[in-house]
Design a protein around this motif. Structure first.
Motif, mmCIF file in Angstrom:
data_model
loop_
_atom_site.group_PDB
_atom_site.id
_atom_site.type_symbol
_atom_site.label_atom_id
_atom_site.label_comp_id
_atom_site.label_asym_id
_atom_site.label_seq_id
_atom_site.Cartn_x
_atom_site.Cartn_y
_atom_site.Cartn_z
ATOM 1 N N VAL A 183 0.416 -24.419 56.671
ATOM 2 C CA VAL A 183 1.181 -25.347 57.260
ATOM 3 C C VAL A 183 2.500 -25.424 56.545
ATOM 4 C CG1 VAL A 183 1.539 -27.954 57.761
ATOM 5 C CG2 VAL A 183 -0.663 -26.969 57.763
ATOM 6 N N ILE A 184 3.765 -25.273 57.376
ATOM 7 C CA ILE A 184 4.973 -24.975 56.769
ATOM 8 C C ILE A 184 6.019 -25.683 57.581
ATOM 9 C CG2 ILE A 184 6.726 -23.144 56.500
ATOM 10 C CD1 ILE A 184 4.557 -21.114 56.808
ATOM 11 N N ALA A 185 6.812 -26.604 56.911
ATOM 12 C CA ALA A 185 7.681 -27.578 57.154
ATOM 13 C C ALA A 185 9.069 -27.318 56.657
ATOM 14 C CB ALA A 185 7.036 -28.930 57.046
ATOM 15 N N GLU A 186 10.074 -27.704 57.156
ATOM 16 C CA GLU A 186 11.461 -27.446 56.691
ATOM 17 C C GLU A 186 12.259 -28.804 57.025
ATOM 18 O OE1 GLU A 186 12.658 -22.665 56.854
ATOM 19 O OE2 GLU A 186 13.498 -24.363 58.131
ATOM 20 N N ILE A 187 13.067 -29.110 55.714
ATOM 21 C CA ILE A 187 14.370 -29.838 55.939
ATOM 22 C C ILE A 187 15.478 -28.824 55.841
ATOM 23 C CG2 ILE A 187 15.648 -31.583 54.839
ATOM 24 C CD1 ILE A 187 13.286 -33.131 54.267
ATOM 25 N N ARG A 188 16.355 -28.596 56.908
ATOM 26 C CA ARG A 188 17.380 -27.675 56.783
ATOM 27 C C ARG A 188 18.562 -27.977 55.795
ATOM 28 N NH1 ARG A 188 15.701 -27.721 62.476
ATOM 29 N NH2 ARG A 188 14.336 -26.153 62.812
ATOM 30 N N ARG B 67 21.942 -29.162 50.542
ATOM 31 C CA ARG B 67 22.767 -28.009 50.937
ATOM 32 C C ARG B 67 21.842 -26.835 51.057
ATOM 33 N NH1 ARG B 67 27.183 -26.901 46.146
ATOM 34 N NH2 ARG B 67 28.020 -25.609 47.953
ATOM 35 N N ARG B 68 20.734 -26.482 50.473
ATOM 36 C CA ARG B 68 19.965 -25.501 50.586
ATOM 37 C C ARG B 68 19.051 -25.840 51.540
ATOM 38 N NH1 ARG B 68 21.873 -24.406 45.820
ATOM 39 N NH2 ARG B 68 22.843 -22.033 45.373
ATOM 40 N N THR B 69 18.092 -25.182 52.382
ATOM 41 C CA THR B 69 17.120 -25.507 53.057
ATOM 42 C C THR B 69 15.994 -25.602 52.087
ATOM 43 O OG1 THR B 69 17.687 -24.293 55.020
ATOM 44 C CG2 THR B 69 15.385 -24.721 54.832
ATOM 45 N N ILE B 70 15.113 -26.643 52.377
ATOM 46 C CA ILE B 70 13.742 -26.983 51.704
ATOM 47 C C ILE B 70 12.656 -26.672 52.515
ATOM 48 C CG2 ILE B 70 12.438 -28.503 50.130
ATOM 49 C CD1 ILE B 70 14.975 -30.012 49.433
ATOM 50 N N ARG B 71 11.773 -25.770 51.895
ATOM 51 C CA ARG B 71 10.453 -25.424 52.837
ATOM 52 C C ARG B 71 9.337 -25.982 52.130
ATOM 53 N NH1 ARG B 71 10.620 -19.635 54.751
ATOM 54 N NH2 ARG B 71 12.370 -20.365 56.149
ATOM 55 N N PHE B 72 8.646 -26.750 52.854
ATOM 56 C CA PHE B 72 7.385 -27.267 52.195
ATOM 57 C C PHE B 72 6.109 -26.691 52.811
ATOM 58 C CE2 PHE B 72 10.477 -30.182 52.863
ATOM 59 C CZ PHE B 72 10.993 -31.062 51.967
ATOM 60 N N ILE C 14 8.420 -25.484 47.993
ATOM 61 C CA ILE C 14 7.533 -26.255 47.239
ATOM 62 C C ILE C 14 6.313 -26.194 47.696
ATOM 63 C CG2 ILE C 14 8.312 -28.444 48.095
ATOM 64 C CD1 ILE C 14 7.524 -29.823 45.376
ATOM 65 N N GLY C 15 5.176 -26.074 47.031
ATOM 66 C CA GLY C 15 3.782 -25.940 48.006
ATOM 67 C C GLY C 15 2.767 -26.324 46.799
ATOM 68 N N ALA C 16 1.600 -26.182 47.738
ATOM 69 C CA ALA C 16 0.185 -26.890 47.075
ATOM 70 C C ALA C 16 -0.670 -26.280 48.031
ATOM 71 C CB ALA C 16 0.053 -28.285 46.671
ATOM 72 N N HIS C 17 -1.923 -26.126 47.337
ATOM 73 C CA HIS C 17 -2.909 -25.497 48.426
ATOM 74 C C HIS C 17 -3.840 -26.581 49.044
ATOM 75 C CE1 HIS C 17 -6.689 -25.782 45.751
ATOM 76 N NE2 HIS C 17 -5.999 -25.659 45.040
ATOM 77 N N VAL D 90 7.277 -35.641 49.103
ATOM 78 C CA VAL D 90 8.720 -35.231 48.722
ATOM 79 C C VAL D 90 9.501 -35.295 49.862
ATOM 80 C CG1 VAL D 90 9.803 -33.344 47.894
ATOM 81 C CG2 VAL D 90 7.848 -34.127 46.543
ATOM 82 N N ALA D 91 8.897 -34.723 51.119
ATOM 83 C CA ALA D 91 9.657 -34.379 52.414
ATOM 84 C C ALA D 91 10.109 -35.844 52.793
ATOM 85 C CB ALA D 91 9.006 -33.849 53.216
ATOM 86 N N ARG D 92 9.118 -36.638 52.855
ATOM 87 C CA ARG D 92 9.300 -38.029 53.048
ATOM 88 C C ARG D 92 10.461 -38.755 52.352
ATOM 89 N NH1 ARG D 92 9.199 -43.161 52.386
ATOM 90 N NH2 ARG D 92 8.563 -42.766 50.180
ATOM 91 N N ALA D 93 10.454 -38.710 51.113
ATOM 92 C CA ALA D 93 11.393 -39.279 50.082
ATOM 93 C C ALA D 93 12.891 -38.873 50.407
ATOM 94 C CB ALA D 93 10.944 -39.001 48.508
#
Length: 464
Positions: free
Chosen positions: A255-260, A309-314, A271-274, A297-300
């Motif tokens: 499962v992959i999500a982004e905040i651009r 500034r950079r894209t954060i990928r979860f 940032i990831g976890a299994h 982390v994404a919600r916060a």
């Protein structure tokens, strides 16, 4: 024990108090203080974890529960307000599920030993003499000679107390399996490293394929009883019924999500976890709590009104328990864009206090990481190590030269409950999990907003 708990709670109270002072004193436009406030305040973190563990439960790759876990991740990221979320499929070599394992000991005093199959072990239905080979050294096998052929080999293991014991449990297995195969053993009986009858799930074939020899994990007390009978020169036979159900290749999803990002959106902080877990418990410490952390982390970040500034990928990985297969598949599929990944941050150590990150030998990024974490310096979480540790999903990014930050955590209650029937949500300290989440959020946002990259992508020669 009561005194240690008191010290812990006092330390936690002081930490929260320091955090409150930090938030109150920080400038209103300081992203770190806003992130910390967003995490430590009311949030869906605990309820998200409850749904994942109590309602979905153990999430072995390829099972219905795992599929529901993927759906949980997608829905939770959407609720968190990310810009985009999707899944990416990859293929695992073989599916597996346990039948009703039964180990009956036959001798002067017959009894049934508590046992579970080692994960990805082939099925077995056999009767054989039991042979105690201690810790399974080469000398022990040589000394047993032809007695190994057709026997069920009992292998002793030391009680699990600290991280090195766990690494030894995994590291010792492959050569012992090789010796058992060479000697023609019928199977292996592994003495559990936990006391009080706790059973747990391990895997000894780390390529996702079905293992080469039947193996079971025997409750420590029962294994010691077997050993005492044999030491008293009372021969034993064992009847092993292990109707496991191996299958062929199958697809599973990360499962992959982004905040651009904004002006540096083409660069990525990950940032990831299994997400997957074993199924004897509900996969709370390993690794449901950190899957919930990544979503939180994404919600916060959204709740704090921060646009990085950079894209954060979860990422929530699958196939980790079978050999880091999900992160490996991702690294191969995304190799062309890894030059743009400025860092990968990983959490996979339960709820033990985070002391800092393992930096994978990258002395060149240590100062930058310490600067990023300056806002939480007082938390005792800014002491980093340079070891290149393995065993979790940062490994393939490290091998690709990407700067990796893998959370170093104290043992806490992780090891007694690791992969075990006892790995359930009641073992998760939500207050500590919130501190870890705030720490992770400060880390990824700090890296994403730096003027320069954390460090370069290393060449293969530099990695070696």
């Amino acid at each position: 024990m009561r005194a240690r708990r008191s010290v812990f709670f006092v330390s936690l109270l002081l930490c929260v108090l320091a955090t409150s002072i930090l938030i109150a004193q920080a400038p209103k436009d300081d992203p770190s203080s806003r992130l910390i406030a967003a995490v430590l305040g009311p949030s869906p973190l605990e309820e998200n974890l409850r749904k994942l563990t109590d309602e979905i439960g153990g999430r072995v790759s390829g099972t219905e529960a795992n599929r529901r876990g993927v759906e949980w991740g997608v829905a939770a990221f959407r609720q968190a307000g990310v810009d985009e979320v999707h899944t990416e499929k990859f293929t695992m070599p073989a599916s597996w599920s346990e039948g009703a394992t039964r180990l009956e000991i036959q001798g002067a005093v017959p009894f049934t030993a508590r046992a579970v199959s080692i994960a990805w072990s082939p099925a077995a239905n056999l009767e054989a003499p039991v042979l105690d080979l201690g810790e399974g050294s080469e000398a022990a096998f040589v000394g047993a000679g032809t007695k190994v052929k057709g026997a069920l080999i009992l292998i002793h293991q030391r009680v699990l107390r600290a991280w090195p014991d766990l690494f030894a449990e995994y590291g010792n297995a492959p050569p012992i399996i090789d010796r058992a195969l060479r000697g023609g053993a019928a199977g292996i009986l592994w003495m559990a490293t936990r006391e009080q009858g706790v059973l747990y799930r391990h895997i000894n074939a780390l390529d996702g394929k079905i293992d080469r020899i039947p193996q079971v994990l025997v409750a420590r007390e029962d294994a010691l009883r077997i050993a005492r009978f044999l030491a008293a020169a009372q021969p034993l036979r064992a009847r092993l019924s292990m109707p496991n159900r191996p299958g062929g290749p199958f697809e599973v999803e990360n499962v992959i999500a982004e905040i651009r990002g904004t002006d540096k959106a083409d660069e990525i902080v990950m940032i990831g976890a299994h997400l997957d877990s074993w199924e004897l418990g509900s996969g709370a410490l390993d690794n449901g709590c950190n899957s919930a952390l990544v979503v939180e982390v994404a919600r916060a970040i959204r709740a704090a009104g921060i646009t990085p500034r950079r894209t954060i990928r979860f990422v929530l990985w699958n196939g980790e328990e079978q050999g880091l297969l999900g992160s490996w598949a991702y690294a191969r599929a995304h190799r062309a864009e890894l030059d743009r990944v400025v860092a990968y941050v990983n959490f996979d150590g339960g709820i033990g206090h985070v002391t800092g990150y393992s930096l994978g030998g990258r002395k060149d990024i240590e100062a930058a990481v310490r600067a990023v974490l300056k806002p939480v310096e007082s938390w005792g979480m800014n002491a980093h190590t340079l070891d290149a540790s393995g065993g979790t999903d940062h490994v393939d990014f490290l091998l690709e030269g990407v700067p990796t930050l893998s959370a170093n955590q104290e043992e806490g209650n992780y090891l007694p409950n690791y992969h075990a029937t006892s790995d359930t949500m009641d073992k998760v300290d939500i207050r500590e999990l919130k501190l870890h989440t705030a720490y992770a959020a400060v880390t990824v946002v700090g890296i994403a907003n730096r003027a320069g990259r954390l460090g370069k992508r290393q060449s293969r020669a530099e990695i070696e």
